[in-house]
Design a protein around this motif. Sequence first.
Motif, PDB file in Angstrom:
ATOM      1  N   MET A 273       0.730  -1.192  -0.071  1.00  0.00           N
ATOM      2  CA  MET A 273      -0.020   0.129   0.077  1.00  0.00           C
ATOM      3  C   MET A 273       0.832   1.099   0.009  1.00  0.00           C
ATOM      4  SD  MET A 273      -3.470   0.181   0.265  1.00  0.00           S
ATOM      5  CE  MET A 273      -4.599   1.537   0.451  1.00  0.00           C
ATOM      6  N   ILE A 274       0.902   2.325  -0.946  1.00  0.00           N
ATOM      7  CA  ILE A 274       1.392   3.336  -0.730  1.00  0.00           C
ATOM      8  C   ILE A 274       0.934   4.418  -0.067  1.00  0.00           C
ATOM      9  CG2 ILE A 274       2.405   5.131  -2.401  1.00  0.00           C
ATOM     10  CD1 ILE A 274       1.903   3.412  -4.822  1.00  0.00           C
ATOM     11  N   PRO A 275       1.655   4.846   0.817  1.00  0.00           N
ATOM     12  CA  PRO A 275       1.056   5.976   1.738  1.00  0.00           C
ATOM     13  C   PRO A 275       0.613   7.082   1.319  1.00  0.00           C
ATOM     14  CG  PRO A 275       3.393   5.129   2.515  1.00  0.00           C
ATOM     15  CD  PRO A 275       3.027   4.620   1.125  1.00  0.00           C
ATOM     16  N   MET A 276      -0.482   7.583   1.896  1.00  0.00           N
ATOM     17  CA  MET A 276      -1.200   8.524   1.091  1.00  0.00           C
ATOM     18  C   MET A 276      -0.138   9.894   1.101  1.00  0.00           C
ATOM     19  SD  MET A 276      -3.981   7.884   0.256  1.00  0.00           S
ATOM     20  CE  MET A 276      -5.004   9.308   0.056  1.00  0.00           C
ATOM     21  N   PHE A 277       0.874  10.160   2.016  1.00  0.00           N
ATOM     22  CA  PHE A 277       1.698  11.161   1.786  1.00  0.00           C
ATOM     23  C   PHE A 277       2.439  11.172   0.699  1.00  0.00           C
ATOM     24  CE2 PHE A 277       4.640   8.449   4.068  1.00  0.00           C
ATOM     25  CZ  PHE A 277       5.874   9.083   3.372  1.00  0.00           C
ATOM     26  N   LEU A 278       2.994  10.024   0.255  1.00  0.00           N
ATOM     27  CA  LEU A 278       3.707   9.740  -0.868  1.00  0.00           C
ATOM     28  C   LEU A 278       2.963  10.056  -2.240  1.00  0.00           C
ATOM     29  CD1 LEU A 278       6.406   9.101  -2.046  1.00  0.00           C
ATOM     30  CD2 LEU A 278       5.644   6.573  -1.878  1.00  0.00           C
ATOM     31  N   LEU A 279       1.622   9.558  -2.326  1.00  0.00           N
ATOM     32  CA  LEU A 279       0.805   9.877  -3.366  1.00  0.00           C
ATOM     33  C   LEU A 279       0.526  11.466  -3.647  1.00  0.00           C
ATOM     34  CD1 LEU A 279      -1.927   6.969  -2.888  1.00  0.00           C
ATOM     35  CD2 LEU A 279      -0.159   7.361  -4.802  1.00  0.00           C
ATOM     36  N   GLY A 280       0.455  12.048  -2.483  1.00  0.00           N
ATOM     37  CA  GLY A 280       0.457  13.306  -2.499  1.00  0.00           C
ATOM     38  C   GLY A 280       1.411  14.372  -2.968  1.00  0.00           C
ATOM     39  N   ALA A 281       2.649  13.451  -2.638  1.00  0.00           N
ATOM     40  CA  ALA A 281       3.788  14.211  -3.156  1.00  0.00           C
ATOM     41  C   ALA A 281       4.125  13.918  -4.676  1.00  0.00           C
ATOM     42  CB  ALA A 281       4.979  13.488  -2.256  1.00  0.00           C
ATOM     43  N   LEU A 282       3.815  12.954  -5.071  1.00  0.00           N
ATOM     44  CA  LEU A 282       3.994  12.585  -6.473  1.00  0.00           C
ATOM     45  C   LEU A 282       2.942  13.290  -7.382  1.00  0.00           C
ATOM     46  CD1 LEU A 282       4.304   8.489  -6.276  1.00  0.00           C
ATOM     47  CD2 LEU A 282       6.119  10.303  -6.921  1.00  0.00           C
ATOM     48  N   ALA A 283       1.896  13.236  -6.801  1.00  0.00           N
ATOM     49  CA  ALA A 283       0.738  14.312  -7.630  1.00  0.00           C
ATOM     50  C   ALA A 283       1.065  15.787  -7.528  1.00  0.00           C
ATOM     51  CB  ALA A 283      -0.495  14.243  -6.757  1.00  0.00           C
ATOM     52  N   LEU A 284       1.870  16.121  -6.607  1.00  0.00           N
ATOM     53  CA  LEU A 284       2.168  17.491  -6.617  1.00  0.00           C
ATOM     54  C   LEU A 284       3.450  17.525  -7.610  1.00  0.00           C
ATOM     55  CD1 LEU A 284       2.393  20.506  -5.440  1.00  0.00           C
ATOM     56  CD2 LEU A 284       3.675  19.886  -3.603  1.00  0.00           C
ATOM     57  N   LEU A 285       4.301  16.883  -7.380  1.00  0.00           N
ATOM     58  CA  LEU A 285       5.567  16.841  -8.632  1.00  0.00           C
ATOM     59  C   LEU A 285       5.068  16.745  -9.856  1.00  0.00           C
ATOM     60  CD1 LEU A 285       7.970  14.679  -6.461  1.00  0.00           C
ATOM     61  CD2 LEU A 285       8.278  17.082  -6.975  1.00  0.00           C
ATOM     62  N   ALA A 286       4.031  15.872  -9.944  1.00  0.00           N
ATOM     63  CA  ALA A 286       3.469  15.714 -11.471  1.00  0.00           C
ATOM     64  C   ALA A 286       2.623  17.082 -12.001  1.00  0.00           C
ATOM     65  CB  ALA A 286       2.304  14.701 -11.595  1.00  0.00           C
ATOM     66  N   LEU A 287       2.105  17.708 -10.836  1.00  0.00           N
ATOM     67  CA  LEU A 287       1.483  19.117 -11.401  1.00  0.00           C
ATOM     68  C   LEU A 287       2.528  20.101 -11.652  1.00  0.00           C
ATOM     69  CD1 LEU A 287      -1.011  21.056 -11.430  1.00  0.00           C
ATOM     70  CD2 LEU A 287      -0.979  21.290  -9.169  1.00  0.00           C
ATOM     71  N   LEU A 288       3.603  20.048 -10.756  1.00  0.00           N
ATOM     72  CA  LEU A 288       4.701  21.128 -11.008  1.00  0.00           C
ATOM     73  C   LEU A 288       5.604  20.678 -12.335  1.00  0.00           C
ATOM     74  CD1 LEU A 288       6.446  21.093  -7.199  1.00  0.00           C
ATOM     75  CD2 LEU A 288       5.114  23.145  -8.658  1.00  0.00           C
ATOM     76  N   THR A 289       5.596  19.536 -12.507  1.00  0.00           N
ATOM     77  CA  THR A 289       6.170  19.164 -14.126  1.00  0.00           C
ATOM     78  C   THR A 289       5.236  19.731 -15.135  1.00  0.00           C
ATOM     79  OG1 THR A 289       7.313  17.044 -13.061  1.00  0.00           O
ATOM     80  CG2 THR A 289       6.884  17.183 -15.449  1.00  0.00           C
ATOM     81  N   GLN A 290       4.003  19.576 -15.184  1.00  0.00           N
ATOM     82  CA  GLN A 290       3.186  20.022 -16.228  1.00  0.00           C
ATOM     83  C   GLN A 290       3.393  21.422 -16.171  1.00  0.00           C
ATOM     84  OE1 GLN A 290       1.564  18.053 -18.529  1.00  0.00           O
ATOM     85  NE2 GLN A 290       2.640  16.492 -17.286  1.00  0.00           N
ATOM     86  N   VAL A 291       3.368  22.161 -15.051  1.00  0.00           N
ATOM     87  CA  VAL A 291       3.511  23.563 -15.087  1.00  0.00           C
ATOM     88  C   VAL A 291       4.711  24.128 -15.623  1.00  0.00           C
ATOM     89  CG1 VAL A 291       3.808  25.759 -13.798  1.00  0.00           C
ATOM     90  CG2 VAL A 291       1.925  24.098 -12.989  1.00  0.00           C
ATOM     91  N   GLY A 292       5.875  23.369 -15.365  1.00  0.00           N
ATOM     92  CA  GLY A 292       7.304  23.491 -15.948  1.00  0.00           C
ATOM     93  C   GLY A 292       7.291  23.411 -17.456  1.00  0.00           C
ATOM     94  N   ILE A 293       6.649  22.198 -18.076  1.00  0.00           N
ATOM     95  CA  ILE A 293       6.764  22.087 -19.320  1.00  0.00           C
ATOM     96  C   ILE A 293       6.134  23.444 -20.218  1.00  0.00           C
ATOM     97  CG2 ILE A 293       5.451  20.632 -21.213  1.00  0.00           C
ATOM     98  CD1 ILE A 293       5.545  18.408 -19.184  1.00  0.00           C
ATOM     99  N   VAL A 294       4.737  23.809 -19.537  1.00  0.00           N
ATOM    100  CA  VAL A 294       4.375  24.936 -20.323  1.00  0.00           C
ATOM    101  C   VAL A 294       5.477  26.178 -20.317  1.00  0.00           C
ATOM    102  CG1 VAL A 294       2.394  26.685 -20.052  1.00  0.00           C
ATOM    103  CG2 VAL A 294       1.956  24.224 -19.781  1.00  0.00           C
ATOM    104  N   VAL A 295       5.824  26.439 -19.080  1.00  0.00           N
ATOM    105  CA  VAL A 295       6.665  27.531 -19.063  1.00  0.00           C
ATOM    106  C   VAL A 295       8.089  27.255 -20.031  1.00  0.00           C
ATOM    107  CG1 VAL A 295       8.452  28.775 -17.426  1.00  0.00           C
ATOM    108  CG2 VAL A 295       6.121  27.996 -16.608  1.00  0.00           C
ATOM    109  N   ILE A 296       8.654  26.090 -19.954  1.00  0.00           N
ATOM    110  CA  ILE A 296       9.873  25.970 -20.732  1.00  0.00           C
ATOM    111  C   ILE A 296       9.301  26.132 -22.228  1.00  0.00           C
ATOM    112  CG2 ILE A 296      11.368  24.233 -21.607  1.00  0.00           C
ATOM    113  CD1 ILE A 296      11.564  23.180 -18.608  1.00  0.00           C
TER     114      ILE A 296
END
Length: 324
Positions: A1-24
């Motif tokens: 079972m993946i801890p909820m905090f890890l899932l949350g961290a991955l979701a945040l990093l994925a969101l930051l990545t998508q924002v970063g793609i747009v900026v770049i």
Amino acid sequence: MIPMFLLGALALLALLTQVGIVVIERRYPARGQAIEVDDATINLVDIGAKHASKPPLLLIHGASSNLEAMRHPLGELLAAQGHRVLLVDRPGHGWSRRTHVQDSTPAVQARMLNQALDKIGVTSVVLVVHSWSGALGTRMALDFPERVAGLVMLAPVTHVWRGGVGRYNKLVTTPLLGPLLAHTITLPLGLGLLDPGARGVFLPQPMPDDFVDQSATPLLLRPREFLANAHDLVTLKPAVMEQMPRYGDIRCPVTVISGEADRTVFTDIHSRAFAKAVAQTRLVVIPDLGHMVQNAAPDLVAAEVSRMVAELGRVPEAADALTK
């Protein structure tokens, strides 16, 4: 079972990545024409003298980069000297896309670039290739000899070396785990590593302060390109091993320019070994020069390219000579 905090961290990093793609992508927009070939779209920029009698030059970048790394200063210098200069993003890099990330070998990319040249009506070119694309340039000369009038290689990869290409690249090519890493931590982490990483490749020369920005290197951190680059690197060694025995079949004139102080692609392992395998090779080894030959010695490279073009003469004559 993946801890909820890890899932949350991955979701945040994925969101930051998508924002970063747009900026770049807004910072480094596509420049060039999109050429559709089998399983890829090739981004190509055409500068310089369009109707010169001299053969066009096709400049191809190495790993972890895009066509902008060959445009400044070398491509612009060659164009200013009256050459027609074609700058291309390799499939999967910059603004060139490939349908399958596994289309990573010099053989596959040589076929794609050959098709792109067909589409724009260019019959033969002088290739100017750097680093990873040493293997690509030699493959094009082997598989499409009528297309390659001459080959100029800068710090090229041509032979098998000891060791690998970095553990992170291996991880990124792992199914499931690789895409997860590419879509979460690669971009946020990579932004802080681009500058020191590029400075290391330049050694012992200093890196120009504006190199990372001028070369649009941050495009590498987009997930699709990072995955493509990792596959290119991981499959390069077996691809080189497969084509090495054929080097004696290369018939076009070849010039290799390398630095004695290159610690990224060792000159003894690659350039000198290639010169022994291909008798017509002109080998130029520069003391105290590192890996970024086109940046550290653009005038020398331009002079060697112009020398080769002058010896070839007109494009039809060069093509005829290759088929005899």
